[in-house]
Design a protein around this motif. Sequence first.
Motif, PDB file in Angstrom:
ATOM      1  N   UNK A   1       2.604  -8.827 -18.875  1.00  0.00           N
ATOM      2  CA  UNK A   1       4.007  -9.256 -18.895  1.00  0.00           C
ATOM      3  C   UNK A   1       4.221 -10.522 -18.082  1.00  0.00           C
ATOM      4  N   UNK A   2       3.397 -10.724 -17.059  1.00  0.00           N
ATOM      5  CA  UNK A   2       3.541 -11.903 -16.207  1.00  0.00           C
ATOM      6  C   UNK A   2       3.387 -13.206 -16.993  1.00  0.00           C
ATOM      7  N   UNK A   3       2.744 -13.121 -18.163  1.00  0.00           N
ATOM      8  CA  UNK A   3       2.601 -14.333 -18.980  1.00  0.00           C
ATOM      9  C   UNK A   3       3.814 -14.539 -19.875  1.00  0.00           C
ATOM     10  N   UNK A   4       4.842 -13.702 -19.711  1.00  0.00           N
ATOM     11  CA  UNK A   4       6.032 -13.763 -20.560  1.00  0.00           C
ATOM     12  C   UNK A   4       5.695 -13.792 -22.043  1.00  0.00           C
ATOM     13  N   UNK A   5       4.921 -12.814 -22.508  1.00  0.00           N
ATOM     14  CA  UNK A   5       4.524 -12.854 -23.914  1.00  0.00           C
ATOM     15  C   UNK A   5       5.695 -12.500 -24.819  1.00  0.00           C
ATOM     16  N   UNK A   6       5.619 -12.942 -26.076  1.00  0.00           N
ATOM     17  CA  UNK A   6       6.653 -12.544 -27.034  1.00  0.00           C
ATOM     18  C   UNK A   6       6.221 -11.321 -27.817  1.00  0.00           C
ATOM     19  N   UNK A   7       4.911 -11.076 -27.777  1.00  0.00           N
ATOM     20  CA  UNK A   7       4.359  -9.952 -28.529  1.00  0.00           C
ATOM     21  C   UNK A   7       3.420  -9.197 -27.596  1.00  0.00           C
ATOM     22  N   UNK A   8       3.474  -7.870 -27.657  1.00  0.00           N
ATOM     23  CA  UNK A   8       2.524  -7.090 -26.867  1.00  0.00           C
ATOM     24  C   UNK A   8       1.702  -6.206 -27.796  1.00  0.00           C
ATOM     25  N   UNK A   9       0.375  -6.234 -27.569  1.00  0.00           N
ATOM     26  CA  UNK A   9      -0.527  -5.385 -28.340  1.00  0.00           C
ATOM     27  C   UNK A   9      -1.075  -4.298 -27.406  1.00  0.00           C
ATOM     28  N   UNK A  10      -1.074  -3.076 -27.859  1.00  0.00           N
ATOM     29  CA  UNK A  10      -1.623  -1.980 -27.059  1.00  0.00           C
ATOM     30  C   UNK A  10      -2.720  -1.299 -27.863  1.00  0.00           C
ATOM     31  N   UNK A  11      -3.915  -1.190 -27.305  1.00  0.00           N
ATOM     32  CA  UNK A  11      -4.999  -0.506 -28.006  1.00  0.00           C
ATOM     33  C   UNK A  11      -5.300   0.814 -27.296  1.00  0.00           C
ATOM     34  N   UNK A  12      -4.735   1.870 -27.783  1.00  0.00           N
ATOM     35  CA  UNK A  12      -4.904   3.205 -27.209  1.00  0.00           C
ATOM     36  C   UNK A  12      -4.751   3.198 -25.693  1.00  0.00           C
ATOM     37  N   UNK A  13      -3.589   2.791 -25.200  1.00  0.00           N
ATOM     38  CA  UNK A  13      -3.425   2.600 -23.751  1.00  0.00           C
ATOM     39  C   UNK A  13      -3.491   3.887 -22.935  1.00  0.00           C
ATOM     40  N   UNK A  14      -3.326   5.032 -23.584  1.00  0.00           N
ATOM     41  CA  UNK A  14      -3.335   6.274 -22.796  1.00  0.00           C
ATOM     42  C   UNK A  14      -4.553   7.143 -23.076  1.00  0.00           C
ATOM     43  N   UNK A  15      -5.468   6.665 -23.940  1.00  0.00           N
ATOM     44  CA  UNK A  15      -6.577   7.540 -24.346  1.00  0.00           C
ATOM     45  C   UNK A  15      -7.590   7.785 -23.243  1.00  0.00           C
ATOM     46  N   UNK A  16      -7.675   6.863 -22.269  1.00  0.00           N
ATOM     47  CA  UNK A  16      -8.679   7.044 -21.226  1.00  0.00           C
ATOM     48  C   UNK A  16      -8.078   7.702 -19.986  1.00  0.00           C
ATOM     49  N   UNK A  17      -6.835   8.164 -20.104  1.00  0.00           N
ATOM     50  CA  UNK A  17      -6.154   8.673 -18.908  1.00  0.00           C
ATOM     51  C   UNK A  17      -6.231  10.188 -18.806  1.00  0.00           C
ATOM     52  N   UNK A  18      -6.238  10.685 -17.564  1.00  0.00           N
ATOM     53  CA  UNK A  18      -6.107  12.118 -17.357  1.00  0.00           C
ATOM     54  C   UNK A  18      -4.719  12.529 -17.841  1.00  0.00           C
ATOM     55  N   UNK A  19      -4.614  13.754 -18.396  1.00  0.00           N
ATOM     56  CA  UNK A  19      -3.340  14.159 -19.021  1.00  0.00           C
ATOM     57  C   UNK A  19      -2.116  13.955 -18.123  1.00  0.00           C
ATOM     58  N   UNK A  20      -2.253  14.227 -16.837  1.00  0.00           N
ATOM     59  CA  UNK A  20      -1.055  14.156 -15.997  1.00  0.00           C
ATOM     60  C   UNK A  20      -0.591  12.723 -15.760  1.00  0.00           C
ATOM     61  N   UNK A  21      -1.375  11.741 -16.200  1.00  0.00           N
ATOM     62  CA  UNK A  21      -0.990  10.350 -15.964  1.00  0.00           C
ATOM     63  C   UNK A  21      -0.437   9.667 -17.213  1.00  0.00           C
ATOM     64  N   UNK A  22      -0.505  10.372 -18.327  1.00  0.00           N
ATOM     65  CA  UNK A  22      -0.107   9.732 -19.584  1.00  0.00           C
ATOM     66  C   UNK A  22       1.374   9.366 -19.576  1.00  0.00           C
TER      67      UNK A  22
END
Lengths: 264, 373
Positions: free
Chosen positions: A173-194
């Motif tokens: 976000x610091x780059x002030x993007x106009x578009x954000x792409x997310x590639x499975x952002x929660x798949x590597x997380x422990x369940x309680x952090x999703x």
Amino acid sequence: MTNTDTQGQAVPQMPSSNEGSYSIDIEGLNKWYGTFHVLKDINLKVAKGERIVICGPSGSGKSTLIRCLNRLEEHQEGTIIVDGVELTNDVKNIDKVRREVGMVFQHFNLFPHLTVLENCTLAPIWVRKTPKKEAIADAMKYLERVRIPEQANKYPGQLSGGQQQRVAIARSLCMNPRIMLFDEPTSALDPEMISEVLDVMIDLANSGMTMLCVTHEMGFAKQVADRVIFMDYGEIVEEAAPEEFFNNPKHDRTQLFLSQILAH
Amino acid sequence: MTDALIHTRLPDRAPPISEAGIIHWARTNLFSSVTNTAMTLFSLYALYVLVPPLVNWALINANLAGTDRTGCDANEHGACWTFIKVRFNQIMYGLFYGSNPDQIWRPILAFFSLVGLIIPLFIDSFNHKGKLAAFVLIVFPFIAFALIHGAWLGLPVADTSEWGGFLLTFVLASVGIVAALPIGILLALGRRSDLPIVRGFSVFYIELWRGTPLITVLFMASVLLPLFFPAGVDFDKVLRALIGITLFQSAYVAEAIRGGLQAIPKGQFEAADALGLSYWKKMSFIVLPQALKISIPGIVNTFIALFKDTSLVSIIGLLDLLNMSQTASQGLEWKGYDTEAYLFAAFIFWMFCFGMSRYSKNLEESLDRGHKN
Ligand SMILES: Nc1ncnc2c1ncn2[C@@H]1O[C@H](COP(=O)(O)OP(=O)(O)O)[C@@H](O)[C@H]1O
Ligand SMILES: [Mg+2]
């Protein structure tokens, strides 16, 4: 968009040099890894501010598709126009697109030798040429937005997975993007952090950011997506608004996939 | 809702005391089997036969008094450290400082300034490591040269042809590695480049030097380099050796760094690309800082190898630590005491290399730990 200004005032026109007001415009996209045909005839138009969730079985080409959008992968056929700039071998265009497109990875990919704050200010300072003070102020603003300003001077290795992913979002976000792409952002997380990461993404979706998320978090899809896209074997098999997609999937493959991921 | 059960956590206990102590250690390590016991006894016997005579010769009966060989000649059962004492300056600093002991403070000052400048680099809380390292690597060599060479502020000139001993060994090895570092970095990057010409050149360069013995390189540097200059231009011998060593060493440094580059996960490159960093920014801010850190043990190891290999400069007539020790024992004054000369040189080499190797090992272990958490 049609202009129905009743007062007859002159409304400034969008520059019409590029394909209308699409944020992303993909036409006839084909990609191969060697002889393996990984993306097949993909056509996809994403309006400004639209939020799209992409799902599908593992290996169906979801990551490859969104990685083509900032040229982490090269495509062989078709056109990809991102924010009015066509992605070709032209390095200038690639740089332009990358400046406007943020990406969040499954494994965060934070820079382990830099502090959280340095992770967030590096690209603004060196790519956008933002003065250092301003970059730091900006970074703190976004770290507050993802709710971890107090970790600014720690190193990524000292944070939990959920915190790291939120830093990764702030870094983009610091780059002030106009578009954000997310590639499975929660798949590597422990369940309680999703949920802490999803909360940040929902907040971002509600702010009008154009978003493409590869995710299997169907709750997130129902809550914020304008459109859900289902991919299988390198093709877009089905796309629909979330209610339609979940309640009334048309294709057998979509039905099978949904029954599998909703089963548990 | 019914009342929930309250769970009481179990208190932590200390781990059980394991079997320990020296007797247990000896039983499992020295006397665990018949063969092992036999080898232990044999080793003890060998130590008994070898160590006492050595200690007698090197320490108990050794000669240190006086300034000439008469004492040593009278007591042949002891080492003649008098010789090392008298020729110490020559062996450590070469011919000029050997015959001008009043100038010795110059190399000593340079050496200890270097040590003083390096210490803060190992203090975690010191915040200007980058700047200090750049100063030590880029500016300090010139200051040290001005100090040791002289001809400046009225300091008598110590021509490089009169440098020698440990001083020369140290200068050749450390300047060699410092100058090889940037070339090695470029070669390592080149070897992974997408551009076939750059990659081809890097591979060719690296394999060329790695396949050539240093002694050949030095010989060529000494014979071939002057051919590129007009006749009559006297080309400094130490500089010739340094150029040869740098070209040679950069290939090894490149290989050490390549290992580090390979260890950087693909995700780091992708994240930098996705943020729009250019190739050089990506390399300088993201990839190299991490890769170089991992490569330090490997670079230190090539440095140790180089440090010992500098003795080969004798082929072009330079007298490093080993050759200077030998030379000192060849005059009539100390003829016959070359054993002491070699032992002393070996001891200095060993101290230095052992220290470096311990450091490199510590670093490797701490990097290992760093990767695991
Ligand atoms: N660099 C690559 N080289 C060859 N095959 C690849 C590469 N990256 C991905 N693939 C293959 O392409 C297919 C699609 O991969 P990907 O886009 O990562 O799928 P998804 O993200 O949907 O799980 C998979 O079969 C994968 O094995
Ligand atoms: Mg994927």
